[in-house]
Design a protein around this motif. Structure first.
Motif, short mmCIF file in Angstrom:
data_model
loop_
_atom_site.label_atom_id
_atom_site.label_comp_id
_atom_site.label_asym_id
_atom_site.label_seq_id
_atom_site.Cartn_x
_atom_site.Cartn_y
_atom_site.Cartn_z
N SER A 143 0.80 -1.23 0.00
CA SER A 143 0.00 0.00 0.00
C SER A 143 0.84 1.28 0.00
O SER A 143 0.39 2.32 0.43
N LYS A 178 9.49 -1.87 -1.42
CA LYS A 178 10.63 -1.08 -1.91
C LYS A 178 10.41 0.42 -1.80
O LYS A 178 11.38 1.17 -1.71
N ASP A 190 8.39 -7.79 2.70
CA ASP A 190 8.21 -8.36 1.36
C ASP A 190 7.29 -9.56 1.54
O ASP A 190 7.71 -10.63 1.99
N GLY A 246 0.99 -6.65 -5.47
CA GLY A 246 1.06 -7.38 -6.74
C GLY A 246 2.02 -6.73 -7.71
O GLY A 246 2.34 -5.55 -7.61
N MET A 292 -7.12 -8.94 -3.95
CA MET A 292 -7.17 -8.09 -5.14
C MET A 292 -6.85 -8.93 -6.37
O MET A 292 -5.71 -9.21 -6.68
N GLY A 301 -10.86 -3.52 -13.42
CA GLY A 301 -10.52 -3.47 -14.84
C GLY A 301 -9.22 -2.71 -14.97
O GLY A 301 -8.24 -3.04 -14.30
N ASN A 358 0.08 0.76 -14.99
CA ASN A 358 -0.31 0.92 -16.39
C ASN A 358 0.46 2.03 -17.10
O ASN A 358 0.05 2.48 -18.17
P1 NAP Z 1 1.25 -0.47 -8.40
O1 NAP Z 1 0.88 0.96 -8.53
O2 NAP Z 1 2.33 -1.03 -9.26
O3 NAP Z 1 1.61 -0.75 -6.86
C1 NAP Z 1 1.95 -2.05 -6.46
C2 NAP Z 1 2.06 -2.07 -4.95
O4 NAP Z 1 2.32 -3.43 -4.57
C3 NAP Z 1 3.20 -1.21 -4.44
O5 NAP Z 1 2.78 -0.55 -3.26
C4 NAP Z 1 4.29 -2.25 -4.12
O6 NAP Z 1 5.11 -1.87 -3.02
C5 NAP Z 1 3.44 -3.43 -3.69
N1 NAP Z 1 4.14 -4.71 -3.74
C6 NAP Z 1 4.48 -5.44 -4.82
N2 NAP Z 1 5.12 -6.56 -4.45
C7 NAP Z 1 5.19 -6.53 -3.08
C8 NAP Z 1 5.72 -7.40 -2.11
N3 NAP Z 1 6.33 -8.54 -2.45
N4 NAP Z 1 5.59 -7.06 -0.81
C9 NAP Z 1 4.99 -5.92 -0.43
N5 NAP Z 1 4.47 -5.04 -1.32
C10 NAP Z 1 4.57 -5.36 -2.63
O7 NAP Z 1 -0.02 -1.40 -8.66
P2 NAP Z 1 -1.57 -1.12 -8.45
O8 NAP Z 1 -2.14 -0.79 -9.77
O9 NAP Z 1 -1.81 -0.24 -7.31
O10 NAP Z 1 -2.04 -2.62 -8.14
C11 NAP Z 1 -2.44 -3.06 -6.84
C12 NAP Z 1 -3.11 -4.41 -6.99
O11 NAP Z 1 -4.24 -4.29 -7.87
C13 NAP Z 1 -2.20 -5.47 -7.63
O12 NAP Z 1 -2.44 -6.71 -7.01
C14 NAP Z 1 -2.66 -5.50 -9.08
O13 NAP Z 1 -2.40 -6.71 -9.70
C15 NAP Z 1 -4.14 -5.24 -8.91
N6 NAP Z 1 -4.79 -4.73 -10.13
C16 NAP Z 1 -4.40 -3.54 -10.68
C17 NAP Z 1 -5.03 -3.10 -11.84
C18 NAP Z 1 -4.66 -1.80 -12.51
O14 NAP Z 1 -5.15 -1.57 -13.63
N7 NAP Z 1 -3.84 -0.96 -11.92
C19 NAP Z 1 -6.04 -3.87 -12.42
C20 NAP Z 1 -6.40 -5.07 -11.83
C21 NAP Z 1 -5.77 -5.49 -10.67
P3 NAP Z 1 6.62 -1.27 -3.16
O15 NAP Z 1 6.58 -0.28 -4.30
O16 NAP Z 1 6.84 -0.63 -1.82
O17 NAP Z 1 7.54 -2.43 -3.41
#
Ligand code: NAP
Length: 251
Positions: free
Chosen positions: A19, A44, A69, A98, A146, A192, A199
């Motif tokens: 988060s 990170k 992590d 994720g 999620m 979605g 993205n």
């Molecule tokens: P994001 O902006 O790339 O952020 C990802 C977050 O996950 C970051 O806070 C990152 O933390 C954290 N993370 C990743 N690996 C981790 C680990 N091993 N341990 C702890 N934290 C970890 O992605 P987002 O769009 O917010 O996505 C959040 C969730 O929604 C994901 O599960 C993604 O698959 C899902 N989702 C997103 C979309 C979309 O369109 N954006 C659509 C469908 C589903 P650090 O940066 O601190 O490492």
């Protein structure tokens, strides 16, 4: 009555994995502003996590930050233990952490595959297993996983990502059945396309094309997802469900 409702909110301890940015950060902000006690987790992005924390604390909201992590079982356990040791319980776990990767199926390496499973699916298993022990003891709780539209429909060039997101749906439904008698609900959210760092790889033209495929003709916001999380917390009779929030992209 209103006072009791406020007390219930203030008493709820919520852990949101991943988060520091994006959807997870929006969930933390939204829930903290509703009065819940929220534990923000980052891996990170320390600076971003600390920014969210200080912004909320300045406004008088209750938030803690814990680095872990969650793809590693011991670190996932440390995160859940932190919440339980500090607050005595965990009411809501949101498995949001994720990663994603665009790759032709034949070019996905063993390492890519394992990395995707560890970060997106195994992390939810590790955190849920630890949190469920406390929730079963307390005879109440909520887990939200999620997932993604790709977990429902499959995404080309994202086979490993889609597999983890479909896996989260299986985890959600099976766990909802097993934990229902302990008054623990388990649900998934399948967004979605949402405007976050995930993205950033899309060009302006790609995004316009995508919008044309979406009946509501716009990309979702992280806040759209945060509001659905808040609704799932407030509700007490929805379990084993996958809530699609995608502007009508997949019906
Ligand atoms: P994001 O902006 O790339 O952020 C990802 C977050 O996950 C970051 O806070 C990152 O933390 C954290 N993370 C990743 N690996 C981790 C680990 N091993 N341990 C702890 N934290 C970890 O992605 P987002 O769009 O917010 O996505 C959040 C969730 O929604 C994901 O599960 C993604 O698959 C899902 N989702 C997103 C979309 C979309 O369109 N954006 C659509 C469908 C589903 P650090 O940066 O601190 O490492």
């Amino acid at each position: 009555m209103v006072e009791n409702q406020e007390k219930n909110i203030l008493n709820k301890i919520i852990v949101v994995t991943g988060s520091s940015r994006g959807i997870g950060a929006a969930i933390v902000k939204h829930l903290a502003k509703l009065g819940y006690t929220v534990i923000l987790n980052y891996n990170k992005s320390e600076a971003s996590a600390k920014n969210v924390e200080s912004e909320l604390k300045k406004q008088g909201y209750t938030v803690d930050v814990f680095r872990a992590d969650v793809s590693k079982p011991m670190e996932a356990k440390n995160l859940i233990d932190f919440a339980i040791n500090k607050y005595g319980k965990i009411d809501v776990l949101i498995n949001n952490a994720g990663i994603c990767q665009d790759r032709l199926f034949t070019e996905i390496t063993d390492e890519d595959w394992k990395n995707m499973m560890d970060n997106n699916l195994n992390s939810a298993f590790y955190c849920s297993r630890e949190a469920a022990k406390n929730m079963i003891h307390n005879k109440q709780g909520l887990i939200i996983n999620m997932s993604s539209i790709w977990g429902l429909t499959g995404g080309s060039m994202e086979v490993h990502y889609s597999t983890t997101k479909a896996g989260l749906i299986g985890l959600t439904k099976a766990l909802a059945k097993e934990l229902g008698p302990s008054n623990i609900r388990v649900n998934a959210i399948a967004p979605g396309i949402i405007d976050t760092d995930m993205n950033r790889g899309y060009s302006k033209e790609d995004l316009e094309e995508l919008k044309n495929e979406i009946p509501l003709e716009r990309i979702g916001t992280a806040n759209n997802i945060a509001k659905s999380v808040a609704w799932l917390i407030e509700d007490d009779y929805t379990t084993g469900e996958v809530i699609s929030i995608n502007g009508g992209w997949n019906m």
